[in-house]
Structure formats: structure tokens, C-alpha cells
Design an enzyme around this catalytic site. Sequence first.
Site, PDB file in Angstrom:
ATOM      1  N   SER A 126      -9.239   1.839  -2.989  1.00 57.16           N
ATOM      2  CA  SER A 126      -8.122   1.016  -3.460  1.00 57.16           C
ATOM      3  C   SER A 126      -8.651  -0.060  -4.396  1.00 57.16           C
ATOM      4  O   SER A 126      -9.511  -0.859  -4.021  1.00 57.16           O
ATOM      5  CB  SER A 126      -7.430   0.346  -2.275  1.00 57.16           C
ATOM      6  OG  SER A 126      -6.630  -0.731  -2.755  1.00 57.16           O
ATOM      7  N   HIS A 156      -6.541   4.849  -5.406  1.00 54.21           N
ATOM      8  CA  HIS A 156      -5.368   4.266  -4.739  1.00 54.21           C
ATOM      9  C   HIS A 156      -4.961   2.977  -5.461  1.00 54.21           C
ATOM     10  O   HIS A 156      -5.780   2.078  -5.658  1.00 54.21           O
ATOM     11  CB  HIS A 156      -5.718   3.983  -3.278  1.00 54.21           C
ATOM     12  CG  HIS A 156      -4.565   3.568  -2.432  1.00 54.21           C
ATOM     13  ND1 HIS A 156      -3.654   4.457  -1.907  1.00 54.21           N
ATOM     14  CD2 HIS A 156      -4.162   2.336  -2.017  1.00 54.21           C
ATOM     15  CE1 HIS A 156      -2.749   3.798  -1.188  1.00 54.21           C
ATOM     16  NE2 HIS A 156      -3.026   2.507  -1.246  1.00 54.21           N
ATOM     17  N   ASP A 185      -2.286  -0.142  -5.443  1.00 55.17           N
ATOM     18  CA  ASP A 185      -1.336  -0.880  -4.605  1.00 55.17           C
ATOM     19  C   ASP A 185      -0.402  -1.722  -5.459  1.00 55.17           C
ATOM     20  O   ASP A 185      -0.824  -2.692  -6.086  1.00 55.17           O
ATOM     21  CB  ASP A 185      -2.106  -1.782  -3.633  1.00 55.17           C
ATOM     22  CG  ASP A 185      -2.766  -0.975  -2.530  1.00 55.17           C
ATOM     23  OD1 ASP A 185      -2.061  -0.176  -1.880  1.00 55.17           O
ATOM     24  OD2 ASP A 185      -3.990  -1.116  -2.338  1.00 55.17           O
ATOM     25  N   MET A 220       2.705  -4.206  -5.505  1.00 57.85           N
ATOM     26  CA  MET A 220       3.425  -5.135  -4.610  1.00 57.85           C
ATOM     27  C   MET A 220       4.323  -6.042  -5.438  1.00 57.85           C
ATOM     28  O   MET A 220       3.936  -6.487  -6.516  1.00 57.85           O
ATOM     29  CB  MET A 220       2.428  -6.000  -3.831  1.00 57.85           C
ATOM     30  CG  MET A 220       1.376  -5.203  -3.077  1.00 57.85           C
ATOM     31  SD  MET A 220       0.397  -6.268  -2.008  1.00 57.85           S
ATOM     32  CE  MET A 220      -0.914  -5.138  -1.531  1.00 57.85           C
ATOM     33  N   HIS A 257       0.866   3.523  -4.414  1.00 55.99           N
ATOM     34  CA  HIS A 257       1.489   3.060  -3.164  1.00 55.99           C
ATOM     35  C   HIS A 257       2.454   1.937  -3.511  1.00 55.99           C
ATOM     36  O   HIS A 257       2.034   0.828  -3.841  1.00 55.99           O
ATOM     37  CB  HIS A 257       0.351   2.586  -2.240  1.00 55.99           C
ATOM     38  CG  HIS A 257       0.806   2.018  -0.937  1.00 55.99           C
ATOM     39  ND1 HIS A 257      -0.049   1.335  -0.088  1.00 55.99           N
ATOM     40  CD2 HIS A 257       2.015   2.036  -0.311  1.00 55.99           C
ATOM     41  CE1 HIS A 257       0.618   0.956   0.993  1.00 55.99           C
ATOM     42  NE2 HIS A 257       1.872   1.356   0.877  1.00 55.99           N
ATOM     43  N   MET A 259       4.768  -0.818  -2.671  1.00 54.74           N
ATOM     44  CA  MET A 259       5.220  -1.770  -1.647  1.00 54.74           C
ATOM     45  C   MET A 259       6.249  -2.675  -2.319  1.00 54.74           C
ATOM     46  O   MET A 259       5.996  -3.856  -2.600  1.00 54.74           O
ATOM     47  CB  MET A 259       4.018  -2.554  -1.108  1.00 54.74           C
ATOM     48  CG  MET A 259       3.159  -1.708  -0.179  1.00 54.74           C
ATOM     49  SD  MET A 259       1.512  -2.391   0.066  1.00 54.74           S
ATOM     50  CE  MET A 259       0.688  -1.665  -1.342  1.00 54.74           C
ATOM     51  N   MET A 264       0.249   3.165   7.885  1.00 50.86           N
ATOM     52  CA  MET A 264      -0.396   1.869   7.620  1.00 50.86           C
ATOM     53  C   MET A 264      -1.143   1.433   8.879  1.00 50.86           C
ATOM     54  O   MET A 264      -0.574   1.407   9.971  1.00 50.86           O
ATOM     55  CB  MET A 264       0.643   0.800   7.263  1.00 50.86           C
ATOM     56  CG  MET A 264       1.272   0.918   5.881  1.00 50.86           C
ATOM     57  SD  MET A 264       0.133   0.938   4.491  1.00 50.86           S
ATOM     58  CE  MET A 264      -0.745  -0.612   4.678  1.00 50.86           C
ATOM     59  N   GLY A 296      -5.676  -6.806   1.178  1.00 51.13           N
ATOM     60  CA  GLY A 296      -6.875  -6.060   1.544  1.00 51.13           C
ATOM     61  C   GLY A 296      -7.689  -6.854   2.557  1.00 51.13           C
ATOM     62  O   GLY A 296      -7.408  -8.028   2.818  1.00 51.13           O
ATOM     63  N   ASP A 336      -4.107   3.779   5.674  1.00 53.17           N
ATOM     64  CA  ASP A 336      -4.332   2.716   4.696  1.00 53.17           C
ATOM     65  C   ASP A 336      -4.511   1.394   5.435  1.00 53.17           C
ATOM     66  O   ASP A 336      -3.599   0.936   6.119  1.00 53.17           O
ATOM     67  CB  ASP A 336      -3.135   2.659   3.742  1.00 53.17           C
ATOM     68  CG  ASP A 336      -3.385   1.735   2.567  1.00 53.17           C
ATOM     69  OD1 ASP A 336      -4.503   1.198   2.449  1.00 53.17           O
ATOM     70  OD2 ASP A 336      -2.440   1.542   1.769  1.00 53.17           O
TER      71      ASP A 336
HETATM   72  C1  DX5 Z   1      -2.675  -3.149   1.859  1.00 51.88           C
HETATM   73  C2  DX5 Z   1      -2.951  -2.053   0.873  1.00 51.88           C
HETATM   74  C3  DX5 Z   1      -4.245  -1.375   1.071  1.00 51.88           C
HETATM   75  C4  DX5 Z   1      -5.461  -2.247   0.893  1.00 51.88           C
HETATM   76  C5  DX5 Z   1      -6.510  -1.733   1.835  1.00 51.88           C
HETATM   77  O1  DX5 Z   1      -1.329  -3.483   1.800  1.00 51.88           O
HETATM   78  O2  DX5 Z   1      -1.945  -1.071   0.946  1.00 51.88           O
HETATM   79  O3  DX5 Z   1      -4.351  -0.225   0.239  1.00 51.88           O
HETATM   80  O4  DX5 Z   1      -5.997  -2.229  -0.394  1.00 51.88           O
HETATM   81  O5  DX5 Z   1      -7.568  -2.615   1.827  1.00 51.88           O
HETATM   82  P1  DX5 Z   1      -8.712  -2.574   2.928  1.00 51.88           P
HETATM   83  O6  DX5 Z   1      -9.336  -1.213   2.851  1.00 51.88           O
HETATM   84  O7  DX5 Z   1      -9.642  -3.653   2.484  1.00 51.88           O
HETATM   85  O8  DX5 Z   1      -8.069  -2.839   4.244  1.00 51.88           O
HETATM   86 ZN    ZN Z   2      -2.263   0.863  -0.165  1.00 49.43          ZN
END
Ligand code: DX5
Ligand code: ZN
Length: 220
Positions: A9, A34, A36, A38, A67, A69, A139, A146, A177
Site C-alpha cells: 500500500s 494497493h 488507498d 479516502m 480501495h 474509502m 479489514m 496505516g 488489509d
Molecule cells: C487503512 C488502509 C490500509 C493501510 C494499511 O485504512 O486501507 O491499506 O495502508 O497499512 P498497514 O499495512 O501499515 O496497516
Molecule cells: Zn487499503
Amino acid sequence: MKEVLIAPSILSADFADLKNEIQKVEQAGADWLHIDVMDGRFVPNITIGIPVVASIRKITKMPLDVHLMIVEPLKYVNDFADAGSDIITVHIEACENNAEKTINAIKNRDILAGISIKPNTPVKDIENLINKVDLVQIMTVEPGFGGQEFMADCLEKAREVRNFAEKHGLKLHIETDGGINSETAKQAIDAGVNVLVAGSYVYKAPDVREAINSLRPVAR
Ligand code: DX5
Ligand code: ZN
């Protein structure tokens, strides 16, 4: 043994050096990238959007695992498909009453469609969709950031989805994830997961190739 795909990610990458950060994981053998997205509404954080995905598309051959969100994902799936996404995953909690319509809109673009559930959402909330999607994302942290700690309890849901898929003869990716490292990766694979998203574990590692390889199953 089922093939396990590693999807770093970029949330934990250095955004000022994004091209190098992406090519670094590609050269180190990552399978998917990946991304993310948001919106500050579905989750309390704002990250990247459509133009960034389009720019990333130009500099890597890795499948882009996007992904979303965001609230009202149906409004944006075509834009993210146009930008070059290969997989688009939306949250059941964000779809209101149009989850199936949203999945169909993704599938109409001939790309893979994923449905995601947050830690407190049960599998039964997506049960009627499992045979319509290509990927179920479990999740293992609260979405938004992260570097959070892995919630091992959520793996029960991965098991449930894998059993359901096997019972119904479905070819399905199951992705976890959040909080993945070499230890939690083992637990996830054991629960039937075959796509591992890893942000901080990969990007904060001194040796990215070693980190990616440490997530892959070893022959037992
Ligand atoms: C969180 C994201 C993840 C995040 C994972 O909302 O969807 O993809 O980047 O990060 P790590 O691997 O550091 O938990
Ligand atoms: Zn993600």
C-alpha cells in the site's frame, strides 16, 4: 498451495518520491499495487484521488488495486476505472442501498470488483454479494490510517468467507488489509486469505524485497 499475492500500500510511501517508491516495490516482486483513496467523510483522513491514480497508471505495469474509502462510491467508480484501476473495492458500509448496483457498475468496466467489510461488520451483511464479486476484503484495522495494530479476531470472517466460497464453488480472492507483517501474514494465509495488503511493513523496511518475500508462505 494457493498462490499468495502481495499488494504493497502506497499510503506509507514517500509521496514526494512516488514514482521511485512504486517502481521499488515492483522490482522487488510485488504482485499488485494497493491504492488507498479516502475522502475525509467515510474515514477521518484524506489521501489521494483520481488524477493520482491516472498518473500512477503510466509508470507501472502492476495491477492497480484501488480501495475506495469514500461515501457514495457509485458516483466515482467510472472515474476510477477510466484512470486505469484493475480492481476496485468499495465498502458495504458506504453503499447504502445500492451495493449491487455499485458492483455491477464496476463489473461493466471489465475489471475486478471487490467488497470490503470493516472490523465490526459481519459477513452476513455481504452474503448476497459474495457470488457477484471477485474479491472480498476483510479489514483487519479500522480503515483510515496505516501503521495500526492487526485485529486477529477479524480472521474468523476470512475463514467464514473462504468456507462459503468453497462450498459454493466460487473462485474468489480474499484480501486482508491492515497490520500485516511476517507473523500476521501467516495467520491470515492460514485463514484462507490469498491477497495480503501491507503498507508500513513493506515501506518502512530497510530491504523491501526481503520484506515482501517474508510475507509469502513457506512450503510446509
Ligand atoms: C487503512 C488502509 C490500509 C493501510 C494499511 O485504512 O486501507 O491499506 O495502508 O497499512 P498497514 O499495512 O501499515 O496497516
Ligand atoms: Zn487499503
